[in-house]
Enzyme design. Structure first.
Site, PDB file in Angstrom:
ATOM      1  N   LYS A 174       1.155  -1.492   0.162  1.00  0.00           N
ATOM      2  CA  LYS A 174      -0.207   0.006  -0.237  1.00  0.00           C
ATOM      3  C   LYS A 174       1.160   1.858  -0.077  1.00  0.00           C
ATOM      4  O   LYS A 174       2.360   1.123   0.189  1.00  0.00           O
ATOM      5  CB  LYS A 174      -0.900  -0.407   1.081  1.00  0.00           C
ATOM      6  CG  LYS A 174      -1.556  -1.101   1.205  1.00  0.00           C
ATOM      7  CD  LYS A 174      -2.334  -1.188   0.368  1.00  0.00           C
ATOM      8  CE  LYS A 174      -3.842  -2.401  -0.276  1.00  0.00           C
ATOM      9  NZ  LYS A 174      -3.818  -3.690   0.141  1.00  0.00           N
TER      10      LYS A 174
HETATM   11  C1  LIG Z   1      -5.075  -4.750   0.756  1.00  0.00           C
HETATM   12  C2  LIG Z   1      -6.926  -4.582   0.368  1.00  0.00           C
HETATM   13  C3  LIG Z   1      -7.251  -5.193   1.589  1.00  0.00           C
HETATM   14  C4  LIG Z   1      -7.126  -5.580   2.756  1.00  0.00           C
HETATM   15  O1  LIG Z   1      -5.529  -5.346   3.155  1.00  0.00           O
HETATM   16  P1  LIG Z   1      -5.147  -5.776   4.508  1.00  0.00           P
HETATM   17  O2  LIG Z   1      -4.514  -5.119   4.958  1.00  0.00           O
HETATM   18  O3  LIG Z   1      -4.540  -6.653   3.325  1.00  0.00           O
HETATM   19  O4  LIG Z   1      -5.908  -6.951   5.461  1.00  0.00           O
HETATM   20  C5  LIG Z   1      -8.820  -4.988   1.198  1.00  0.00           C
HETATM   21  N1  LIG Z   1      -9.311  -4.094  -0.301  1.00  0.00           N
HETATM   22  C6  LIG Z   1      -8.559  -3.240  -0.824  1.00  0.00           C
HETATM   23  C7  LIG Z   1      -9.010  -2.887  -2.273  1.00  0.00           C
HETATM   24  C8  LIG Z   1      -6.947  -3.996  -0.862  1.00  0.00           C
HETATM   25  O5  LIG Z   1      -6.350  -3.550  -2.021  1.00  0.00           O
END
Ligand SMILES: *Cc1c(COP(=O)(O)O)cnc(C)c1O
Length: 374
Positions: free
Chosen positions: A183
């Site tokens: 992210k």
């Molecule tokens: C990364 C992501 C998640 C989940 O996040 P985690 O921290 O991996 O649990 C959920 N929705 C979207 C759109 C994502 O990109």
């Protein structure tokens, strides 16, 4: 040959690494002062709204659904084009996922289709801001208000994105962010939830740690069932270092996105049949730079040929409703044609903070060659 260019890579600076070492030496490595400081800074960024951190962006959404009291018999509307977590949390809550097809241009949930999918059982909407691009937030909240629905914004990819000059998370109902490694800012794994008031924040604290509340000087009490979702100070120290660079990171990604468009040129779509993302340099944080491939080349072929140029290509996402878990609940091909088409041909080009303009140029050149030969 140039070094391998991944589609995404975190950048952790030396000061952040030093602050993690300091936590490790301190004797207090789980949730503590770093978590509190991180939550305080996030809350200030989100206009003073309460914020609680978690050990994933998935837990944040599970917790929001619990706070909203959503469970068996309730329907929750979401998009079929997202990471599977978005729909899994609805199943985990015991509720029923209802998909609404996406808009072919923004690739986000189509709000007309959301309205059409509302029934007497609908309790909430989970919109996703794919690649960091917000939906029409005015329209989203007009629909939610009109039909008395909760909104759990899956803003996992949207930290640093804005709507009418305000950060995503600054307004709205529940807003969930992820700090997973890929992210825009990361804590290695983690997430945070922006809440509406202290009462919800207290519930979030209970649900993330076994339902425990302090009671009196020497006691604890447990009155609800909670999980084990707390963030560690090690993760929060990474998060603080990353958060300090959020503006830089967003600016760099916007610059790289502009450079993609400039390098590809205005006739790229006509020449290749590929479809670029909408040109948005104000609202989007450019978490991903996604293009839709023309039908004459399969995604796997494209990925393989780009790999031969030493360029990594990401794939976000296969339509959720076609996974076995969802097919077993009655979902089939043909139900969400836009999602299925986009889900088949979408790819994510390299996009991360430490990339430079020559990496963009190299990617564009390789992509032109691969598409011309297809
Ligand atoms: C990364 C992501 C998640 C989940 O996040 P985690 O921290 O991996 O649990 C959920 N929705 C979207 C759109 C994502 O990109």
């Amino acid at each position: 040959m140039d070094a391998f260019l991944p589609f995404s890579k975190p950048t952790i600076d030396e000061a952040t690494i030093a602050s993690v070492a300091e936590v490790l030496r301190s004797g207090w490595i789980t949730s503590g002062p770093k978590v509190q400081e991180f939550e305080k800074q996030l809350s200030a960024y989100f206009g003073g709204r309460p914020v609680r951190t978690f050990n994933s962006g998935t837990c944040t959404m599970e917790t929001a659904l619990r706070i909203a009291g959503i469970g068996a018999g309730d329907e929750v509307i979401t998009t079929p084009v997202s990471w599977v977590a978005t729909a899994n949390v609805i199943l985990e809550a015991g509720a029923t996922p209802v998909f609404a097809d996406i808009d072919p241009v923004t690739r986000n949930i189509d709000l007309d289709k959301v309205e059409a999918a509302i029934t007497k059982r609908t309790k909430a909407i989970i919109p996703v801001y794919l690649a960091g691009k917000p939906v029409d937030m005015d329209r989203l909240y007009a629909i939610a208000t009109k039909h008395k629905l909760r909104v759990i914004e899956d803003a996992a990819q949207a930290i640093g994105s804005t709507w009418k000059g305000k950060p995503i998370g600054w307004f709205g109902d529940f807003v969930s962010f992820s700090f997973q490694a890929n992210k825009n800012i990361t804590t290695s794994e983690g997430g945070c939830l922006v809440l509406n008031n202290e009462e919800e924040a207290n519930l979030a604290e209970k649900y993330r740690l076994q339902g425990v509340t302090r009671s009196g000087w020497d006691g604890i009490e447990v009155d609800v069932l909670g999980g084990k979702y707390n963030m560690t100070d090690i993760a929060a120290a990474i998060g603080l270092g990353q958060f300090a660079k959020l503006n830089d990171i967003t600016a760099q990604r916007r610059k790289l996105a502009r450079h993609y468009f400039a390098t590809l040129g205005k006739d790229f779509e006509k020449q290749t049949g590929a479809q670029l993302p909408p040109k948005d340099f104000e609202m989007t944080n450019w978490h991903l730079f996604q293009i839709e491939l023309p039908e004459r080349i399969t995604r796997s072929k494209f990925m393989e040929k780009m790999k031969a140029h030493n360029i990594g290509i990401g794939f976000h996402y296969a339509p959720i409703h076609l996974f076995k878990l969802y097919r077993a609940r009655g979902f089939r091909e043909g139900m969400f044609p836009v999602a299925e088409r986009v889900g088949k041909q979408i790819v994510s080009l390299p996009m991360f903070y430490a990339m430079n303009e020559s990496d963009v140029e190299r990617t564009c050149m390789a992509m032109r060659e691969v598409l011309a030969g297809a």
